[in-house]
Write a protein that holds these residues in place. Structure first.
Motif, mmCIF file in Angstrom:
data_model
loop_
_atom_site.group_PDB
_atom_site.id
_atom_site.type_symbol
_atom_site.label_atom_id
_atom_site.label_comp_id
_atom_site.label_asym_id
_atom_site.label_seq_id
_atom_site.Cartn_x
_atom_site.Cartn_y
_atom_site.Cartn_z
ATOM 1 N N VAL A 162 0.926 -1.031 -0.026
ATOM 2 C CA VAL A 162 0.115 0.174 -0.047
ATOM 3 C C VAL A 162 1.025 1.074 -0.345
ATOM 4 O O VAL A 162 0.340 2.151 -0.487
ATOM 5 C CB VAL A 162 -1.664 0.237 0.990
ATOM 6 C CG1 VAL A 162 -1.502 1.255 1.091
ATOM 7 C CG2 VAL A 162 -1.614 -0.823 1.433
ATOM 8 N N GLY A 163 1.766 1.122 0.973
ATOM 9 C CA GLY A 163 2.423 2.301 1.497
ATOM 10 C C GLY A 163 4.123 2.198 1.303
ATOM 11 O O GLY A 163 5.271 3.394 1.249
ATOM 12 N N GLY A 164 4.509 0.969 -0.046
ATOM 13 C CA GLY A 164 5.459 0.927 0.403
ATOM 14 C C GLY A 164 6.499 1.039 1.607
ATOM 15 O O GLY A 164 5.667 1.150 3.045
ATOM 16 N N THR A 493 -0.710 -3.633 -7.188
ATOM 17 C CA THR A 493 -0.910 -3.086 -5.545
ATOM 18 C C THR A 493 -1.063 -1.508 -6.015
ATOM 19 O O THR A 493 -0.936 -1.188 -7.055
ATOM 20 C CB THR A 493 0.126 -2.862 -5.155
ATOM 21 O OG1 THR A 493 1.214 -2.871 -6.108
ATOM 22 C CG2 THR A 493 0.011 -4.725 -5.296
ATOM 23 N N LEU A 494 -1.493 -0.905 -4.655
ATOM 24 C CA LEU A 494 -1.701 0.223 -4.492
ATOM 25 C C LEU A 494 0.090 1.217 -4.847
ATOM 26 O O LEU A 494 -0.515 2.154 -5.451
ATOM 27 C CB LEU A 494 -2.294 0.755 -3.708
ATOM 28 C CG LEU A 494 -2.684 2.130 -3.210
ATOM 29 C CD1 LEU A 494 -3.930 2.626 -4.204
ATOM 30 C CD2 LEU A 494 -2.399 3.176 -2.246
ATOM 31 N N MET A 495 0.706 -0.046 -4.762
ATOM 32 C CA MET A 495 2.598 0.710 -5.015
ATOM 33 C C MET A 495 2.447 1.098 -6.179
ATOM 34 O O MET A 495 2.849 1.741 -6.756
ATOM 35 C CB MET A 495 3.377 0.091 -4.053
ATOM 36 C CG MET A 495 3.202 0.750 -2.566
ATOM 37 S SD MET A 495 4.688 2.034 -2.621
ATOM 38 C CE MET A 495 5.872 1.521 -2.805
ATOM 39 N N VAL A 496 2.249 0.030 -7.436
ATOM 40 C CA VAL A 496 1.970 -0.063 -8.537
ATOM 41 C C VAL A 496 1.642 1.218 -9.404
ATOM 42 O O VAL A 496 2.619 1.659 -10.195
ATOM 43 C CB VAL A 496 2.106 -1.454 -9.005
ATOM 44 C CG1 VAL A 496 1.853 -1.714 -10.731
ATOM 45 C CG2 VAL A 496 3.012 -2.572 -8.661
ATOM 46 N N ILE A 497 -0.322 1.109 -8.956
ATOM 47 C CA ILE A 497 -0.742 1.891 -9.168
ATOM 48 C C ILE A 497 -0.239 3.372 -8.995
ATOM 49 O O ILE A 497 -0.163 4.563 -10.609
ATOM 50 C CB ILE A 497 -2.045 2.111 -8.316
ATOM 51 C CG1 ILE A 497 -2.348 0.925 -9.201
ATOM 52 C CG2 ILE A 497 -3.246 3.038 -9.751
ATOM 53 C CD1 ILE A 497 -3.942 0.503 -8.938
ATOM 54 N N TRP A 498 0.283 3.853 -7.859
ATOM 55 C CA TRP A 498 0.362 5.090 -7.783
ATOM 56 C C TRP A 498 2.092 5.359 -7.358
ATOM 57 O O TRP A 498 2.161 6.407 -7.236
ATOM 58 C CB TRP A 498 -0.241 5.752 -6.362
ATOM 59 C CG TRP A 498 -1.435 5.681 -6.173
ATOM 60 C CD1 TRP A 498 -2.487 5.373 -7.252
ATOM 61 C CD2 TRP A 498 -2.590 6.285 -4.943
ATOM 62 N NE1 TRP A 498 -3.459 5.951 -7.274
ATOM 63 C CE2 TRP A 498 -3.884 6.546 -5.289
ATOM 64 C CE3 TRP A 498 -1.876 6.224 -4.339
ATOM 65 C CZ2 TRP A 498 -4.753 6.734 -4.953
ATOM 66 C CZ3 TRP A 498 -3.108 7.135 -3.302
ATOM 67 C CH2 TRP A 498 -4.592 6.909 -3.461
#
Length: 817
Positions: A162-164, A493-498
Motif C-alpha cells: 500500500v505505502g511501501g 497493488t496501490l504501490m504499482v498504481i500510484w
C-alpha cells in the motif's frame, strides 16, 4: 552546574537507550516489535528541548548514536574495502553521520517549529512527514529506512504493497509519537494516558489485520512453476586474486566453478533457467577486449547451447561512452539477446561524480570505479525450453533498494524479478548482506512479483510474492539454490498504481502546512510593517541578533545567491541548450541560488529573536532566553547603510558593546525607541548611502512581495495554461500523458513545468530587483530628497512587469501557437 550535568546525563541516557534498541531492531528476528518504541526516549528529550538549537544538537547526537548502533558494519566494510582499516572506516562513517542519516535533523527541526506554532498533534504529524519526505528527496546511500525492520513479521510487512517501506516507516514513527505522548500525559489521569497509547497500539493491529486479509486471499490458478538455479560460487576478492594469479587464471577459475554448478542445476536439478551473480564473469561479454576474452565468450555460448536453457549472467557491457555493470541474457540457439545495465551505481566504488572526478581524486582513491549508469528498468522475455515465455525484470545490487525500478518493471509487464548482487564486501559483517536481502524482499511485497536473488557468497534466495524466503543460503558457502516459484500476472497493488507515493504526499503536506502558516502570519507581519515611526510597536518585531561573524557569513551567502541568479540569467541568454533543459536549470538553480540562500536563512534563523520596547527597555527574546537593555544604557542607534543580509540597525550601549539587529523594518524599531525616550537614529555623514538606506526603509512591502504570492502562486498560475497547451500539442488532450503513462508521469511532467516557471519568475524578479536598486541608488545620488518616492514608483513598475507582463507574454505566445 549540577542541574546542567543532570540534564546532560538524562539526554545522553535517553539517546543511548534509543540507540541500543535500534541495534537490536536492526538485527531482526524477534526484536522487530522494538520498532514501535525505539525512538521514544529520544522523543522525550526533544519534548524538553528549550530551543531549536538544543533540538538540533540532540538530533545530531541521535544520528551519531543510531549510525554507530545500526550501521557500524558498514563502516567496517567501507574501511576494509578502501584498505584503510576497519577502525578508520567506522570513524569516517561516524563523522559523516548527520549526512548519512539526515532525517533525524530535519525531523527534529520541523517537529520543534510545528509544535511551537501548532501544538503537539500537528507537530507530531509534521515531524513524521519531514522524516519520510527527507528520505524521499535525499535518497540515502544504502536506501535504508525504519520500515525495513518489520521484515521478520510476515503479517506486518504486507502493508508495504500500500505505502511501501516509507509507509511502514511513517506508521512506526506515529506509534513512537503516541507512546511518547502517553508518557507525557501519564500525570493527567488514565484517560489522558490511554488515548495516545491506544492510538499507538492500533497501528500494529491495523497492519496485522491487513496482513491477515492479504495472506488469506487466494491468488488464483497458476500454471507450471518457474524453476531457476541460483549459482553461489563463494569466489570473492577478484582484484586480489588477479594480482596473485593473473586475469586469465582468475577468469578460468570463475568460469569452471560456474560451469560445473550450472551443469548440476540443469542436468541433475532440471532448472528452467540459470542465474549467475553480479559480475560473475569479470570482463566484458559480447565485446571482448582480447582474443582470450573472445575464447571465453564462445565457451559460454557453447555451455548455454548444450544446457538448452536460458542463462542470465552478471558481467560487463561497453559502448563508445564507457563500461557498464550489466546482466547479459543468453538464449540457447540465439546467443546474446540483450543487456540490462545497472541503474543505481554505488558512489566512488563504482563511479565518481563528474563534479568530483579528476586525477587527484583517482590517485587518492585508486579503488574508485568508472562505470556508467544504465537508463532505468527494462523487462526481458525469458524463453524456456518448454516453449513458455516469462517477462522478467533484472535488478543489480543497489537497484533492489529503489522501489521505483521495481514498480516501473511491474508496469512494463514483468512477472518475476531476477536480482543479482555481489555482497562479498560484507563478508566480515554478514548483517549488511542480511539487511540487503530484506530490503530486496520488499520489492516483491510492493509489486507482488516473486524474486530469484543470487549473490556471490550469500545471501541467495528464492522469494515469493509475500516476501517469504522459499529456499536460501548462508553467508560464505558454495552452494546451489533450486526453487520452484509460482509465476502469474500479478494484481496491481496501490504501490504499482500510484508509485512510491508516501514521500511526495508527505512533502505536499509540509508545503501546505508551511503555506498555511505563512498566510496566517500575514496580518501579524502587516501590523509590523505598518507600525508608524516614532510610536509604540503594535507587536514584537521579528529580528535576528547577529554576531559579526554571523552577519558576515550570512551576508556573503546572500550576495553569492543573488549573484548566482544574475549569472544564471546570463547563462540562459547565451546557452540555447540550457534554455530547453529544465532538469539542468533546476540543478543550476539549486546550486547557485537555493543552497547559499538556504544557508543564509539558516544562519538568520539560528540567531532569530523577537524585538520589542516595553517598560523603558529594549527587549530581545528567543525561546526561553530574554535580554533587556534599559533605554538609558543605549548610547546610539545606527541604521545599516547596506541591507545585507537584510535591512538592520546597530544598537550601541554606553559600555561600548554593540548589537547588530537584522529586521525587515528597522525604522519602526528605531522610532519606537525614540518615542519611548531612547536615542534618535544617528545620521551618517555619507549622504548617498544614507539617502539610499532611507529610501529602502520608506518603501513598505506590499502583499505582492510575499514569497508565497510571488514565487508559488504566480508560477502556478503561469504553469497551468502552459502545461495544458503542452498536453494538447504532445498528447492530444488535457490528460493525454496521464492516459498514456499514468499519474506519476503526468504529475512529474507538471512539476517540471511548475519548476521551470518558478525559476523563470525568480530570475525575472532578480533582474527587476537589480533595476529597482540601481534606480534607487541613482536617485539617492541625483535627487536624495525624492529617492523614497522614486523607489516606490520603481517597485510598482516592477510589480506590473512581473504580475502583468509575464501573463501577457504567455498569452501572446499561446495565441501565436
Amino acid at each position: 552546574m549540577i542541574l546542567f550535568s543532570n540534564t546532560t546525563a538524562r539526554v545522553a541516557g535517553a539517546i543511548l537507550a534509543s540507540a541500543a534498541m535500534a541495534a537490536l531492531y536492526a538485527r531482526g528476528g524477534a526484536a522487530w516489535p522494538l520498532g514501535f518504541v525505539l525512538l521514544v526516549p529520544w522523543l522525550r528529550t526533544l519534548d524538553t528541548s528549550p530551543t531549536l538549537r538544543a533540538s538540533l544538537l540532540r538530533a545530531c547526537l541521535m544520528s551519531l548514536a543510531f549510525t554507530a548502533a545500526a550501521f557500524a558494519w558498514f563502516g567496517i566494510a567501507l574501511g576494509l574495502y578502501a584498505q584503510v582499516g576497519a577502525a578508520t572506516g567506522v570513524a569516517l562513517l561516524l563523522l559523516a553521520a548527520p549526512l548519512f542519516q539526515p532525517q533525524f535533523l530535519v525531523f527534529a527541526v520541523v517537529r520543534h517549529l510545528a509544535r511551537r506554532r501548532h501544538g503537539t498533534i500537528v507537530g507530531a504529524l509534521a515531524g513524521v512527514a519531514a522524516w519520510v519526505a527527507t528520505e524521499w528527496l535525499l535518497p540515502k546511500l544504502l536506501g535504508d529506512t525504519l520500515g525495513y525492520g518489520l521484515y521478520p513479521s510476515r503479517l506486518l510487512r504486507q502493508g508495504a504493497d500500500v505505502g511501501g517501506s516509507a509507509g511502514l516507516t511513517a506508521l512506526l514513527l506515529l506509534a513512537n509519537e503516541g507512546v511518547a505522548l502517553a508518557l507525557v500525559n501519564r500525570a493527567g489521569g488514565v484517560r489522558a494516558f490511554a488515548r495516545p497509547l491506544a492510538l499507538a497500539a492500533s497501528l500494529p493491529m491495523l497492519l496485522a489485520g491487513y496482513g491477515l486479509a492479504v495472506l488469506s486471499v487466494d491468488p488464483g490458478p497458476a500454471g507450471k512453476p518457474l524453476r531457476v538455479g541460483l549459482i553461489q560460487s563463494n569466489i570473492v576478492a577478484y582484484e586480489r586474486q588477479r594480482e596473485e594469479k593473473g586475469t586469465h587464471a582468475v577468469v578460468r577459475e570463475v568460469l569452471d566453478a560456474h560451469f560445473a554448478m550450472s551443469y548440476d542445476a540443469v542436468v541433475r536439478q532440471h532448472a528452467d533457467a540459470v542465474l549467475w551473480p553480479e559480475t560473475a564473469y569479470p570482463t566484458t561479454f559480447g565485446h571482448p577486449k582480447s582474443e582470450a576474452g573472445a575464447d571465453f565468450d564462445r565457451e559460454i555460448l557453447d555451455i548455454v547451447n548444450a544446457a538448452g536453457v536460458p542463462f542470465v549472467i552478471g558481467t560487463y557491457d561497453r559502448d563508445s561512452a564507457g563500461e557498464y555493470n550489466a546482466a547479459a541474457f543468453v538464449q540457447p540457439g540465439s546467443g546474446l539477446t540483450g543487456f540490462y545495465r545497472k541503474t543505481r551505481l554505488f558512489p566512488l566504488t563504482e563511479y565518481v561524480p563528474a563534479w568530483l572526478d579528476g586525477p587527484r581524486v583517482r590517485r587518492a582513491l585508486p579503488w574508485s570505479g568508472n562505470w556508467r549508469a544504465g537508463n532505468g528498468a527494462r523487462v526481458f522475455p525469458l524463453r524456456l525450453g518448454d516453449g513458455r515465455e516469462i517477462p522478467v525484470l533484472p535488478l543489480i545490487c543497489l537497484d533492489d533498494v529503489d522501489s521505483a525500478l521495481a514498480i516501473d518493471g511491474a508496469r512494463l509487464g514483468a512477472q518475476a524479478i531476477l536480482t543479482m548482487s555481489n555482497d562479498s564486501w560484507f563478508s566480515a559483517s554478514p548483517l549488511g548482506a542480511q539487511l540487503h536481502q530484506a530490503a530486496a524482499a520488499f520489492r516483491s511485497i510492493e509489486t507482488r512479483l516473486p524474486q530469484f536473488r543470487v549473490t556471490t557468497n550469500g545471501y541467495s534466495a528464492a522469494i515469493d510474492a509475500t516476501g517469504r524466503v522459499l529456499a536460501g543460503t548462508r553467508m560464505g558457502e558454495r552452494t546451489l539454490v533450486i526453487a520452484d516459484v509460482q509465476v502469474r500476472a500479478p494484481g496491481r497493488t496501490l504501490m504499482v498504481i500510484w508509485g512510491d507515493w508516501v514521500g511526495p504526499a508527505a512533502g505536499a503536506f509540509l508545503a501546505t502546512l508551511a503555506a498555511w502558516s505563512a498566510l496566517a502570519s500575514l496580518p501579524h507581519r502587516a501590523a509590523q510593517a505598518q507600525a508608524p515611526a516614532g510610536h509604540a510597536l503594535p507587536a514584537p518585531l521579528d529580528a535576528a541578533v547577529l554576531p559579526p561573524a554571523a552577519r558576515l557569513g550570512s551576508g556573503l551567502l546572500r550576495v553569492i545567491a543573488r549573484g548566482g541568479l544574475l549569472w544564471m540569467c546570463v547563462a540562459l541568454l547565451l546557452d540555447d541548450a540550457l534554455r530547453t533543459n529544465t532538469l539542468a536549470q533546476v540543478r543550476m538553480f539549486a546550486a547557485c541560488f537555493l543552497a547559499p540562500e538556504a544557508a543564509s536563512w539558516c544562519v538568520l534563523f539560528l540567531f532569530s529573536a523577537k524585538a520589542s520596547v516595553a517598560n523603558g527597555s529594549l527587549v530581545l527574546t528567543h525561546d526561553a532566553r530574554r535580554i533587556a537593555f534599559a533605554l538609558g544604557d543605549i548610547a546610539a542607534v545606527r541604521l545599516w547603510r547596506l541591507p545585507v543580509p537584510r535591512p538592520g540597525m546597530t544598537v550601541q550601549l554606553a559600555s561600548g558593546r554593540r548589537y547588530a539587529l537584522a529586521l525587515d523594518d528597522p525604522g519602526a524599531l528605531a522610532g519606537a525607541l525614540a518615542a519611548a525616550g531612547g536615542p534618535t537614529v544617528e545620521r551618517r555623514p555619507r549622504a548617498l548611502m544614507q539617502a539610499y538606506a532611507q529610501a529602502g526603509l520608506a518603501s513598505h512591502r506590499s502583499r505582492l512581495d510575499h514569497p508565497l504570492v510571488k514565487f508559488v502562486l504566480l508560477p502556478l498560475a503561469l504553469a497551468i495554461p502552459a502545461f495544458h497547451l503542452h498536453q494538447h500539442i504532445a498528447y492530444g488532450g488535457a490528460f493525454g500523458e496521464f492516459y498514456s503513462f499514468g499519474l506519476k508521469a503526468y504529475l512529474t511532467a507538471f512539476a517540471l513545468w511548475w519548476a521551470a516557471w518558478s525559476i523563470g519568475v525568480v530570475l525575472s524578479e532578480a533582474l527587476l530587483r537589480a533595476a529597482v536598486e540601481t534606480g534607487t541608488l541613482l536617485a539617492a545620488w541625483l535627487r536624495p530628497a525624492r529617492a523614497g518616492a522614486i523607489r516606490y514608483r520603481l517597485k510598482r513598475a516592477s510589480h506590473a512587469a512581473l504580475f502583468l507582463g509575464l501573463p501577457a507574454w504567455l498569452m501572446v505566445t499561446i495565441f501565436r501557437t
